[in-house]
Design an enzyme around this catalytic site. Structure first.
Site, PDB file in Angstrom:
ATOM      1  N   SER A  66      37.314  75.672  56.566  1.00  0.00           N
ATOM      2  CA  SER A  66      37.958  76.046  57.833  1.00  0.00           C
ATOM      3  C   SER A  66      37.704  77.509  58.185  1.00  0.00           C
ATOM      4  O   SER A  66      37.380  78.328  57.322  1.00  0.00           O
ATOM      5  CB  SER A  66      39.469  75.800  57.734  1.00  0.00           C
ATOM      6  OG  SER A  66      39.713  74.463  57.362  1.00  0.00           O
TER       7      SER A  66
HETATM    8  N1  SAM Z   1      40.654  73.951  53.012  1.00  0.00           N
HETATM    9  C1  SAM Z   1      39.319  73.483  52.756  1.00  0.00           C
HETATM   10  C2  SAM Z   1      38.412  74.623  52.388  1.00  0.00           C
HETATM   11  O1  SAM Z   1      38.891  75.757  52.244  1.00  0.00           O
HETATM   12  O2  SAM Z   1      37.216  74.377  52.187  1.00  0.00           O
HETATM   13  C3  SAM Z   1      38.783  72.732  53.927  1.00  0.00           C
HETATM   14  C4  SAM Z   1      39.329  71.374  54.024  1.00  0.00           C
HETATM   15  S1  SAM Z   1      38.507  70.323  55.160  1.00  0.00           S
HETATM   16  C5  SAM Z   1      38.937  70.984  56.724  1.00  0.00           C
HETATM   17  C6  SAM Z   1      39.545  68.878  54.994  1.00  0.00           C
HETATM   18  C7  SAM Z   1      39.338  68.131  53.698  1.00  0.00           C
HETATM   19  O3  SAM Z   1      40.288  67.074  53.638  1.00  0.00           O
HETATM   20  C8  SAM Z   1      37.952  67.479  53.585  1.00  0.00           C
HETATM   21  O4  SAM Z   1      37.307  67.932  52.425  1.00  0.00           O
HETATM   22  C9  SAM Z   1      38.272  65.978  53.515  1.00  0.00           C
HETATM   23  O5  SAM Z   1      37.373  65.260  52.702  1.00  0.00           O
HETATM   24  C10 SAM Z   1      39.697  65.991  52.940  1.00  0.00           C
HETATM   25  N2  SAM Z   1      40.488  64.782  53.179  1.00  0.00           N
HETATM   26  C11 SAM Z   1      40.630  64.068  54.329  1.00  0.00           C
HETATM   27  N3  SAM Z   1      41.482  63.027  54.123  1.00  0.00           N
HETATM   28  C12 SAM Z   1      41.878  63.095  52.829  1.00  0.00           C
HETATM   29  C13 SAM Z   1      42.748  62.310  52.018  1.00  0.00           C
HETATM   30  N4  SAM Z   1      43.382  61.230  52.479  1.00  0.00           N
HETATM   31  N5  SAM Z   1      42.929  62.683  50.731  1.00  0.00           N
HETATM   32  C14 SAM Z   1      42.309  63.772  50.225  1.00  0.00           C
HETATM   33  N6  SAM Z   1      41.463  64.542  50.935  1.00  0.00           N
HETATM   34  C15 SAM Z   1      41.248  64.219  52.228  1.00  0.00           C
END
Ligand code: SAM
Length: 222
Positions: A66
């Site tokens: 993000s």
């Molecule tokens: N905060 C992270 C970083 O610093 O890199 C970025 C996160 S990214 C915007 C959102 C993440 O949520 C993705 O890696 C995605 O695969 C994960 N995600 C989406 N749905 C999920 C779920 N049900 N359980 C676990 N992870 C999930």
């Protein structure tokens, strides 16, 4: 020409000044964490030169690390104390995880993609960040085994606040989560006091979808 360590440190200092402090991120510990954690260690090699720019970057599997400002807004809203325990849903690159680990006693973080979990674990290991437990699974259901948490941070957008997550909040706990439609959401702060939940909007945002049982995916996590 390859960037030197000094170039990257200068870019990080400028990021904190221009993108965070001047946009009213004011918590001293949060600003310190952003100065300390090397964001360039969490991006793909082809994006290192952009690591401190004011936008998200691809990390594989169609997911993103993000925008630094958004990571800071979410982190500040959690108001973490150093003895507290946090759950992060959506590990991604592990960058937000490292920031949380700097501010709290222990971080449990869940990622749905094993490939991203493996890379995040490697990033955290290389930086000797040890107060983190990385898990693979459906984070929309939280992680009951280590509940309750003083802070829960969801880094993907949900259609509504999953009750399994608010149930895992400690008394006095804070949950920060983007909630809304697939392409635009409100960033909510949900707090638990005397067992009751209150909620307020922090700002507006656009995150990748939270899949899984209490996200957009039904029982499908990938
Ligand atoms: N905060 C992270 C970083 O610093 O890199 C970025 C996160 S990214 C915007 C959102 C993440 O949520 C993705 O890696 C995605 O695969 C994960 N995600 C989406 N749905 C999920 C779920 N049900 N359980 C676990 N992870 C999930």
């Amino acid at each position: 020409m390859a960037l030197t360590k000094a170039d990257l440190t200068q870019a990080r200092t400028q990021m904190v000044e221009w993108q965070l402090r001047r946009r009213e991120i004011s918590d001293r510990r949060v600003l310190e964490a952003f100065l300390e954690v090397p964001r360039h260690e969490f991006v793909l090699p082809e994006h290192v030169a952009e690591a401190y720019e004011d936008h998200p970057l691809p990390i594989g599997e169609g997911q993103t690390i993000s925008q630094p400002y958004m990571v800071a807004v979410m982190t500040e809203a959690l108001r973490l104390q150093e003895e507290e325990k946090v759950l992060e849903v959506g590990t991604g690159s592990g960058y937000q995880t490292a920031i949380l680990a700097w501010l709290a006693r222990h971080v449990y973080t869940i990622e749905k993609y094993a490939s991203l979990n493996a890379r995040a674990q490697e990033n955290l290991r290389r930086l000797e960040i040890r107060n983190v437990t990385c898990l693979v699974g459906d984070g929309s259901q939280g992680y009951q085994e280590a509940a309750p948490y003083e802070g829960i941070l969801v880094t993907a957008a949900a259609p509504r606040v999953p009750q399994m997550l608010s149930d895992q909040l400690a008394e006095g706990g804070r949950l920060v989560i983007p909630v809304g439609e697939i392409y635009s959401q409100e960033l909510l702060l949900v707090e638990k006091h005397e067992g009751r939940l209150s909620q307020k909007t922090i700002n507006y945002c656009r995150f990748v979808p939270l899949t899984g049982k209490y996200g957009w995916g039904g029982n499908q996590v990938n």
